[in-house]
Design an enzyme around this catalytic site. Sequence first.
Site, PDB file in Angstrom:
ATOM      1  N   LYS A   1      49.267   0.214 -25.210  1.00 16.62           N
ATOM      2  CA  LYS A   1      49.121  -1.225 -25.743  1.00 16.62           C
ATOM      3  C   LYS A   1      48.685  -2.267 -24.837  1.00 16.62           C
ATOM      4  O   LYS A   1      49.260  -3.013 -24.417  1.00 16.62           O
ATOM      5  CB  LYS A   1      50.720  -1.706 -26.234  1.00 16.62           C
ATOM      6  CG  LYS A   1      50.666  -2.937 -27.157  1.00 16.62           C
ATOM      7  CD  LYS A   1      50.152  -2.973 -28.488  1.00 16.62           C
ATOM      8  CE  LYS A   1      50.095  -4.134 -29.367  1.00 16.62           C
ATOM      9  NZ  LYS A   1      49.474  -4.065 -30.453  1.00 16.62           N
TER      10      LYS A   1
ATOM     11  N   TYR B   1      62.832   3.328 -21.139  1.00 13.94           N
ATOM     12  CA  TYR B   1      64.125   3.901 -21.019  1.00 13.94           C
ATOM     13  C   TYR B   1      64.795   3.936 -19.898  1.00 13.94           C
ATOM     14  O   TYR B   1      66.049   3.982 -19.984  1.00 13.94           O
ATOM     15  CB  TYR B   1      63.964   5.155 -21.658  1.00 13.94           C
ATOM     16  CG  TYR B   1      63.550   5.663 -22.878  1.00 13.94           C
ATOM     17  CD1 TYR B   1      62.822   4.989 -23.946  1.00 13.94           C
ATOM     18  CD2 TYR B   1      64.421   6.654 -23.586  1.00 13.94           C
ATOM     19  CE1 TYR B   1      63.117   5.380 -25.092  1.00 13.94           C
ATOM     20  CE2 TYR B   1      64.451   6.833 -24.828  1.00 13.94           C
ATOM     21  CZ  TYR B   1      63.749   6.362 -25.534  1.00 13.94           C
ATOM     22  OH  TYR B   1      63.271   6.583 -27.128  1.00 13.94           O
TER      23      TYR B   1
ATOM     24  N   ASP C   1      58.709  10.769 -34.527  1.00  9.60           N
ATOM     25  CA  ASP C   1      59.473  10.791 -35.746  1.00  9.60           C
ATOM     26  C   ASP C   1      58.452  10.643 -36.908  1.00  9.60           C
ATOM     27  O   ASP C   1      58.395  11.325 -37.979  1.00  9.60           O
ATOM     28  CB  ASP C   1      60.443   9.539 -35.680  1.00  9.60           C
ATOM     29  CG  ASP C   1      61.703   9.863 -35.252  1.00  9.60           C
ATOM     30  OD1 ASP C   1      61.820  11.169 -34.511  1.00  9.60           O
ATOM     31  OD2 ASP C   1      62.968   9.361 -35.759  1.00  9.60           O
TER      32      ASP C   1
ATOM     33  N   ASP D   1      58.592   8.567 -28.425  1.00 14.80           N
ATOM     34  CA  ASP D   1      59.718   8.829 -29.584  1.00 14.80           C
ATOM     35  C   ASP D   1      59.433   8.172 -30.857  1.00 14.80           C
ATOM     36  O   ASP D   1      59.810   9.089 -31.751  1.00 14.80           O
ATOM     37  CB  ASP D   1      61.036   7.958 -28.667  1.00 14.80           C
ATOM     38  CG  ASP D   1      62.247   7.921 -29.605  1.00 14.80           C
ATOM     39  OD1 ASP D   1      62.481   9.001 -29.959  1.00 14.80           O
ATOM     40  OD2 ASP D   1      62.665   6.710 -29.820  1.00 14.80           O
TER      41      ASP D   1
ATOM     42  N   ASP E   1      49.576   0.771 -32.189  1.00 14.30           N
ATOM     43  CA  ASP E   1      49.799   0.260 -33.539  1.00 14.30           C
ATOM     44  C   ASP E   1      48.696   0.921 -34.499  1.00 14.30           C
ATOM     45  O   ASP E   1      49.161   1.487 -35.622  1.00 14.30           O
ATOM     46  CB  ASP E   1      49.617  -1.108 -33.820  1.00 14.30           C
ATOM     47  CG  ASP E   1      48.690  -1.880 -33.153  1.00 14.30           C
ATOM     48  OD1 ASP E   1      48.050  -1.271 -32.334  1.00 14.30           O
ATOM     49  OD2 ASP E   1      48.492  -3.251 -33.251  1.00 14.30           O
TER      50      ASP E   1
HETATM   51  C1  IPM Z   1      64.627  12.032 -29.232  1.00 12.20           C
HETATM   52  C2  IPM Z   1      65.922  11.004 -29.462  1.00 12.20           C
HETATM   53  C3  IPM Z   1      66.455  10.494 -28.172  1.00 12.20           C
HETATM   54  C4  IPM Z   1      65.153   9.706 -27.349  1.00 12.20           C
HETATM   55  C5  IPM Z   1      67.610   9.618 -28.311  1.00 12.20           C
HETATM   56  C6  IPM Z   1      68.922  10.219 -28.862  1.00 12.20           C
HETATM   57  C7  IPM Z   1      68.141   9.155 -26.859  1.00 12.20           C
HETATM   58  O1  IPM Z   1      65.491  10.010 -30.306  1.00 12.20           O
HETATM   59  O2  IPM Z   1      64.937  12.733 -28.372  1.00 12.20           O
HETATM   60  O3  IPM Z   1      63.566  11.803 -29.572  1.00 12.20           O
HETATM   61  O4  IPM Z   1      65.057   8.551 -27.652  1.00 12.20           O
HETATM   62  O5  IPM Z   1      64.533   9.944 -26.373  1.00 12.20           O
HETATM   63 MG    MG Z   2      63.747  10.261 -31.153  1.00 13.63          MG
END
Ligand code: IPM
Ligand code: MG
Length: 362
Positions: free
Chosen positions: A189, A141, A249, A245, A221
């Site tokens: 990884k 990032y 999710d 990240d 993975d």
């Molecule tokens: C998160 C979001 C952010 C990230 C984005 C909005 C930049 O996806 O906080 O998980 O990737 O960190």
């Molecule tokens: Mg995110």
Amino acid sequence: MEATIITLPGDGIGVEVVSEGIKVLSVVADIFGHTFAFEEHLIGGRAIDKTGSPLPPATLQACQTADAVLLGAVGGPKWSDPGASVRPEQGLLRLRKGLQLYANLRPIRVYSMLKDASPLRSERLEGVDLIVVRELTGGIYFGERQEATDAVPKAFDTMAYSADEVARIARTAFELAEQRRGKVTSVDKANVLAVSRLWRRIVTEVAQDYPNVALDHMLVDAAAMHLLRRPADFDVLVTGNMFGDILTDEASMLAGSMGMLASASIGDTTSGVYEPIHGSAPDIAGKGVANPLATILSVALLLRLSLNLPQEADAVESAVVASLSAGYRTPDIAGAPGTQTLHRIGTTEMGDRVVAALQASA
Ligand code: IPM
Ligand code: MG
């Protein structure tokens, strides 16, 4: 106690969910006799519209001196032109970096009454209680990057970590594990990336200082697969910025919805940024149906970690459980009709249910 809390609603549903978070904090203040001062500032797309910058200097300054920051979400179609040089997400990244919030804690709890909301079979969800410790101010990032141009149609991003950056996030993970089930899974990884080989070596070294914690390493993975296959085996999962990240999710599906996952971004001071892991959800923004529980659970983390008010934090979490147990559901967690009678409600009503539960328990 007295505390100043900066609120950064941001874009899309961020505005709706943060206002429920403030509602809950205000009631906590009333019940427990605290004084919380709220100060709203701009971040993200709306900050670009008003000031040209996704993180105006006034916002960063206010956050630097605050006791804690409550954030909604940033971004939306209006600002997502890939050619744009200024993007809402830059505001969030600069805030994290500017406040040196290198540790992002994302707890994943499965509420038994939400098992039907998860796409996974409920026996897989038995005993799931994990926390992802995501490194937040380094890695790909923040590495050197180059955007493609018409003349040079090639782009790159660089994933870099120093030994110190790895060591400090590893310590956060081991210290958490000591208070939990004593298990750290470090995800990398290392079969491909040099940065992951350093990561693995440093995490292994840091582990020496925590003899009561068991460490294992997993390739990212494989981790993506095992999170679905045997999620209950994870206790603390520590990983770099981008892997964290992505995996969070994925892990949100264990809890049934992104709308349930809270997060705390912390560094070496007591202040921190608290935000739901979901985004600005432009598709449902303004409709009053967003789930505010991720934000309300982030408020609980704020109370516990930045304001050192564990009793208040517990009360908020119990009020969330009470509201879910009574069958209140925003659309994202309504799931398939089960045996329980469910009440489908919207954002503000869910906030009201939590507030009512807090008051009932006071
Ligand atoms: C998160 C979001 C952010 C990230 C984005 C909005 C930049 O996806 O906080 O998980 O990737 O960190
Ligand atoms: Mg995110």
